[in-house]
Design a protein around this motif. Structure first.
Motif, PDB file in Angstrom:
ATOM      1  N   MET A 248       0.843  -1.206   0.000  1.00 23.50           N
ATOM      2  CA  MET A 248       0.000   0.000   0.000  1.00 23.50           C
ATOM      3  C   MET A 248       0.874   1.250   0.000  1.00 23.50           C
ATOM      4  SD  MET A 248      -2.775  -1.091   2.879  1.00 23.50           S
ATOM      5  CE  MET A 248      -1.876  -2.280   3.864  1.00 23.50           C
ATOM      6  N   VAL A 249       0.242   2.349  -0.420  1.00 30.92           N
ATOM      7  CA  VAL A 249       0.933   3.636  -0.419  1.00 30.92           C
ATOM      8  C   VAL A 249       0.031   4.654   0.263  1.00 30.92           C
ATOM      9  CG1 VAL A 249       1.842   5.501  -1.868  1.00 30.92           C
ATOM     10  CG2 VAL A 249       2.190   3.117  -2.549  1.00 30.92           C
ATOM     11  N   GLU A 250       0.600   5.364   1.233  1.00 28.24           N
ATOM     12  CA  GLU A 250      -0.153   6.446   1.870  1.00 28.24           C
ATOM     13  C   GLU A 250       0.297   7.761   1.266  1.00 28.24           C
ATOM     14  OE1 GLU A 250      -0.677   6.805   6.419  1.00 28.24           O
ATOM     15  OE2 GLU A 250       0.591   8.486   5.822  1.00 28.24           O
ATOM     16  N   PHE A 251      -0.671   8.617   0.943  1.00 26.83           N
ATOM     17  CA  PHE A 251      -0.361   9.932   0.363  1.00 26.83           C
ATOM     18  C   PHE A 251      -0.498  11.019   1.434  1.00 26.83           C
ATOM     19  CE2 PHE A 251      -1.405   7.150  -3.126  1.00 26.83           C
ATOM     20  CZ  PHE A 251      -0.418   7.440  -4.051  1.00 26.83           C
ATOM     21  N   VAL A 252       0.022  12.214   1.114  1.00 22.16           N
ATOM     22  CA  VAL A 252       0.063  13.290   2.119  1.00 22.16           C
ATOM     23  C   VAL A 252      -1.323  13.669   2.639  1.00 22.16           C
ATOM     24  CG1 VAL A 252       2.273  14.342   1.467  1.00 22.16           C
ATOM     25  CG2 VAL A 252       0.215  14.948   0.189  1.00 22.16           C
ATOM     26  N   ASP A 253      -2.358  13.470   1.824  1.00 23.24           N
ATOM     27  CA  ASP A 253      -3.709  13.845   2.261  1.00 23.24           C
ATOM     28  C   ASP A 253      -4.377  12.754   3.093  1.00 23.24           C
ATOM     29  OD1 ASP A 253      -4.123  11.966   0.317  1.00 23.24           O
ATOM     30  OD2 ASP A 253      -5.380  13.206  -0.967  1.00 23.24           O
ATOM     31  N   GLY A 254      -3.635  11.698   3.405  1.00 25.31           N
ATOM     32  CA  GLY A 254      -4.178  10.628   4.243  1.00 25.31           C
ATOM     33  C   GLY A 254      -4.818   9.507   3.449  1.00 25.31           C
ATOM     34  N   ALA A 255      -4.970   9.684   2.141  1.00 21.63           N
ATOM     35  CA  ALA A 255      -5.535   8.607   1.317  1.00 21.63           C
ATOM     36  C   ALA A 255      -4.525   7.460   1.220  1.00 21.63           C
ATOM     37  CB  ALA A 255      -5.859   9.129  -0.076  1.00 21.63           C
ATOM     38  N   ILE A 256      -5.044   6.247   1.237  1.00 20.43           N
ATOM     39  CA  ILE A 256      -4.165   5.071   1.081  1.00 20.43           C
ATOM     40  C   ILE A 256      -4.656   4.267  -0.115  1.00 20.43           C
ATOM     41  CG2 ILE A 256      -3.434   2.881   2.119  1.00 20.43           C
ATOM     42  CD1 ILE A 256      -3.586   4.204   4.841  1.00 20.43           C
ATOM     43  N   LEU A 257      -3.737   3.958  -1.033  1.00 24.81           N
ATOM     44  CA  LEU A 257      -4.082   3.084  -2.154  1.00 24.81           C
ATOM     45  C   LEU A 257      -3.407   1.737  -1.930  1.00 24.81           C
ATOM     46  CD1 LEU A 257      -3.856   5.212  -5.439  1.00 24.81           C
ATOM     47  CD2 LEU A 257      -5.783   4.917  -3.885  1.00 24.81           C
ATOM     48  N   ALA A 258      -4.168   0.678  -2.199  1.00 20.90           N
ATOM     49  CA  ALA A 258      -3.624  -0.677  -2.061  1.00 20.90           C
ATOM     50  C   ALA A 258      -3.803  -1.406  -3.380  1.00 20.90           C
ATOM     51  CB  ALA A 258      -4.374  -1.423  -0.960  1.00 20.90           C
ATOM     52  N   GLN A 259      -2.918  -2.352  -3.656  1.00 23.03           N
ATOM     53  CA  GLN A 259      -3.109  -3.201  -4.832  1.00 23.03           C
ATOM     54  C   GLN A 259      -3.411  -4.607  -4.326  1.00 23.03           C
ATOM     55  OE1 GLN A 259      -0.625  -5.619  -6.273  1.00 23.03           O
ATOM     56  NE2 GLN A 259      -1.956  -6.117  -7.990  1.00 23.03           N
ATOM     57  N   LEU A 260      -4.482  -5.186  -4.839  1.00 25.10           N
ATOM     58  CA  LEU A 260      -4.938  -6.502  -4.383  1.00 25.10           C
ATOM     59  C   LEU A 260      -4.926  -7.502  -5.535  1.00 25.10           C
ATOM     60  CD1 LEU A 260      -6.599  -4.208  -2.700  1.00 25.10           C
ATOM     61  CD2 LEU A 260      -8.053  -6.094  -2.025  1.00 25.10           C
ATOM     62  N   GLY A 261      -4.871  -8.751  -5.188  1.00 24.29           N
ATOM     63  CA  GLY A 261      -4.943  -9.796  -6.202  1.00 24.29           C
ATOM     64  C   GLY A 261      -4.618 -11.132  -5.564  1.00 24.29           C
ATOM     65  N   VAL A 262      -4.863 -12.215  -6.295  1.00 20.33           N
ATOM     66  CA  VAL A 262      -4.464 -13.524  -5.767  1.00 20.33           C
ATOM     67  C   VAL A 262      -2.936 -13.588  -5.745  1.00 20.33           C
ATOM     68  CG1 VAL A 262      -6.518 -14.798  -6.488  1.00 20.33           C
ATOM     69  CG2 VAL A 262      -4.625 -14.546  -8.084  1.00 20.33           C
ATOM     70  N   PRO A 263      -2.368 -14.366  -4.810  1.00 20.83           N
ATOM     71  CA  PRO A 263      -0.907 -14.464  -4.791  1.00 20.83           C
ATOM     72  C   PRO A 263      -0.393 -15.307  -5.957  1.00 20.83           C
ATOM     73  CG  PRO A 263      -1.874 -15.614  -2.894  1.00 20.83           C
ATOM     74  CD  PRO A 263      -3.008 -15.089  -3.713  1.00 20.83           C
ATOM     75  N   ASP A 264      -0.141 -14.678  -7.077  1.00 21.48           N
ATOM     76  CA  ASP A 264       0.326 -15.363  -8.280  1.00 21.48           C
ATOM     77  C   ASP A 264       1.354 -14.443  -8.952  1.00 21.48           C
ATOM     78  OD1 ASP A 264       0.744 -16.413 -10.769  1.00 21.48           O
ATOM     79  OD2 ASP A 264      -1.372 -16.675 -11.286  1.00 21.48           O
ATOM     80  N   MET A 265       2.612 -14.880  -8.944  1.00 23.78           N
ATOM     81  CA  MET A 265       3.690 -14.033  -9.486  1.00 23.78           C
ATOM     82  C   MET A 265       3.506 -13.710 -10.960  1.00 23.78           C
ATOM     83  SD  MET A 265       5.674 -12.834  -7.288  1.00 23.78           S
ATOM     84  CE  MET A 265       6.806 -12.061  -8.424  1.00 23.78           C
ATOM     85  N   LYS A 266       2.666 -14.498 -11.653  1.00 31.48           N
ATOM     86  CA  LYS A 266       2.499 -14.225 -13.093  1.00 31.48           C
ATOM     87  C   LYS A 266       1.801 -12.878 -13.313  1.00 31.48           C
ATOM     88  CE  LYS A 266       0.763 -18.374 -14.147  1.00 31.48           C
ATOM     89  NZ  LYS A 266       0.941 -18.996 -12.810  1.00 31.48           N
ATOM     90  N   ILE A 267       1.082 -12.401 -12.297  1.00 31.72           N
ATOM     91  CA  ILE A 267       0.410 -11.099 -12.452  1.00 31.72           C
ATOM     92  C   ILE A 267       1.442  -9.960 -12.470  1.00 31.72           C
ATOM     93  CG2 ILE A 267      -1.299  -9.495 -11.500  1.00 31.72           C
ATOM     94  CD1 ILE A 267      -2.822 -11.964 -10.441  1.00 31.72           C
ATOM     95  N   PRO A 268       2.299  -9.842 -11.437  1.00 26.80           N
ATOM     96  CA  PRO A 268       3.316  -8.775 -11.536  1.00 26.80           C
ATOM     97  C   PRO A 268       4.313  -8.991 -12.686  1.00 26.80           C
ATOM     98  CG  PRO A 268       3.638 -10.087  -9.530  1.00 26.80           C
ATOM     99  CD  PRO A 268       2.320 -10.482 -10.102  1.00 26.80           C
ATOM    100  N   ILE A 269       4.603 -10.260 -13.014  1.00 27.24           N
ATOM    101  CA  ILE A 269       5.525 -10.504 -14.136  1.00 27.24           C
ATOM    102  C   ILE A 269       4.891  -9.942 -15.413  1.00 27.24           C
ATOM    103  CG2 ILE A 269       6.509 -12.293 -15.649  1.00 27.24           C
ATOM    104  CD1 ILE A 269       6.899 -14.032 -13.097  1.00 27.24           C
ATOM    105  N   LYS A 270       3.628 -10.267 -15.617  1.00 22.84           N
ATOM    106  CA  LYS A 270       2.964  -9.805 -16.841  1.00 22.84           C
ATOM    107  C   LYS A 270       2.873  -8.277 -16.863  1.00 22.84           C
ATOM    108  CE  LYS A 270      -0.753 -10.795 -19.964  1.00 22.84           C
ATOM    109  NZ  LYS A 270      -2.209 -10.903 -20.033  1.00 22.84           N
ATOM    110  N   HIS A 271       2.583  -7.718 -15.705  1.00 22.30           N
ATOM    111  CA  HIS A 271       2.510  -6.249 -15.635  1.00 22.30           C
ATOM    112  C   HIS A 271       3.838  -5.619 -16.073  1.00 22.30           C
ATOM    113  CE1 HIS A 271       2.976  -2.366 -13.520  1.00 22.30           C
ATOM    114  NE2 HIS A 271       1.766  -2.165 -13.983  1.00 22.30           N
TER     115      HIS A 271
END
Ligand code: NDP
Length: 385
Positions: A248-271
């Motif tokens: 996750m990443v927290e921004f200065v305004d307090g917003a937090i973005l998260a990236q979700l998905g099944v634990p499968d390395m092929k997703i980040p590899i493909k990205h």
């Protein structure tokens, strides 16, 4: 059509990268493959993917491979050793170089790809742990791009997008590994086969052991420091046993973005291969109806002190990170060979760091000098124990 060179094609990341390519033949072709010594797998990969270049680091295995392939393909360039890896990493036809060798052995070839201004899909975290300052500087000078493959860093990369200037904090998630619930006393007795049973991911042996000590998360903190130009104090770790939120990443305004998905390395590899585009996935979709709760806990650095060591090394300076990495590679190897107990991985790395005197690091030669020193010290500590 993108041409892909894969450094470490016979390993866990290498095999999964080839699976992504196999399922997306209209998007990718393979121009170079490399391995250390696993020529049986490499041979099958060469027949299937028909690269221009293949490199076997080990000279004897290279000779064996040459005779194995002789009758098949006369156009294939077969090389060996460090020069071979450098050649593959800087091959002019490669649009993307996947850096998936394990350990500091991946540093020089990755540096060569960066020097050539390539897009590097980076799995080999040890490159940034040992040479983050040099690599990121070189990447800026040579207009090379580094796209993270590590699932946590891929998540952060995706969450940050173009908003780097507004980031206040990075939150790396950790599965906690197979020993999350073990007491310190129990940890002293765990076996190698227990340590190799990761609850969420199937990976190479070294990174699996690193995950069980939480050293992997420590290495990832250092990797994140360099990839996203963040101070160590702004990088937090939370154990999240479900491995659904990859970071996750927290921004200065307090917003937090998260990236979700099944634990499968092929997703980040493909990205990393399709970036900045996204292409359709046929499987690996998250089913929210099957998720009951998402848990988070602070890592216990009393039971998993390697994480604390990594934070301290990052604070101390670049040469400490090199010692942390080198001593850890030796200690993990000793554990894999059944020569030391699980908790001795920590004590060897901690003692090597105690013996180390901080020094400036400006060149790859200096990195390898310190790396070599740390390996010798780690072996001495093992023999004297
Ligand atoms: P593996 O041990 O499965 O594979 C390592 C690869 O590197 C193999 O192709 C191996 O060849 C090659 N290799 C090993 N030593 C050398 C050497 N001295 N010279 C040249 N090639 C060598 O590792 P992983 O795929 O698990 O990990 C690779 C990197 O990616 C690591 O840095 C890891 O931390 C990182 N990573 C891995 C993840 C995973 O899910 N596996 C997730 C996130 C990051 P051979 O097969 O011939 O021995």
């Amino acid at each position: 059509m993108k041409n892909i060179a894969i450094l470490g094609s016979t390993g866990s990341i290498g095999l999964q990268t080839l699976e992504v390519i196999r399922n997306n033949r209209d998007e990718f072709s393979v121009c170079a493959l490399t391995a250390n010594s696993n020529i049986d797998i490499l041979y099958k990969q060469v027949l299937e993917f028909k690269p221009d270049i293949v490199v076997i680091f080990d000279y004897n295995k290279y000779k064996e491979f040459k005779s194995l392939i002789a009758s098949h393909n006369n156009d294939l360039k077969v090389l060996y050793g460090e020069d071979g890896l450098t050649y593959a990493a800087s091959y002019e036809k490669a649009d993307i170089v996947v850096s998936a060798i394990v350990g500091i052995a991946g540093l020089k070839p990755t540096y060569s790809a960066i020097e050539k201004g390539k897009t590097v899909a980076l799995a080999n975290k040890e490159t940034l742990v040992t040479a983050g300052r040099i690599i990121t500087k070189k990447a800026r000078e040579c207009s090379a791009s580094i796209i993270p493959v590590d699932s946590e860093h891929s998540a952060i990369f995706q969450c940050i997008g173009r908003d780097r200037e507004f980031v206040s904090k990075i939150i790396l998630t950790a599965s906690g590994g197979p020993f999350r619930k073990k007491t310190l006393e129990e940890l002293k007795m765990v076996s190698l086969s227990d340590a190799l049973k990761h609850p969420s991911w199937s990976m190479g042996k070294k990174v699996t052991i690193d995950s069980s000590t939480l050293m992997n998360k420590g290495l990832e903190v250092i990797e994140a420091r360099w990839l996203f130009d963040m101070a160590g104090e702004s990088i937090q770790v939370y154990v999240h046993p479900e491995s659904i939120i990859h970071s996750m990443v927290e921004f200065v305004d307090g917003a937090i973005l998260a990236q979700l998905g099944v634990p499968d390395m092929k997703i980040p590899i493909k990205h990393s291969l399709t970036y900045p585009k996204r292409t359709i996935a046929v499987d690996s979709k998250l089913d929210f109806s099957k998720i009951n709760t998402l848990n988070f806990e602070k890592p216990d650095t009393h039971r998993f002190p390697c994480l604390k060591l990594a934070y301290e090394a990052l604070k101390d300076g670049d040469s400490s990170c090199i010692v942390l990495n080198g001593a850890n590679e030796v200690a993990v190897n000793l554990f894999l060979q059944g020569k030391i107990q699980f908790m001795e991985i920590y004590s060897i790395v901690a003692k090597a760091l105690e013996k180390h005197t901080l020094s400036e690091v400006n060149t790859l030669e200096e990195i390898f000098y310190i790396d070599n020193w740390s390996r010798n010290i780690a072996m001495e500590l093992y023999k004297k124990r």
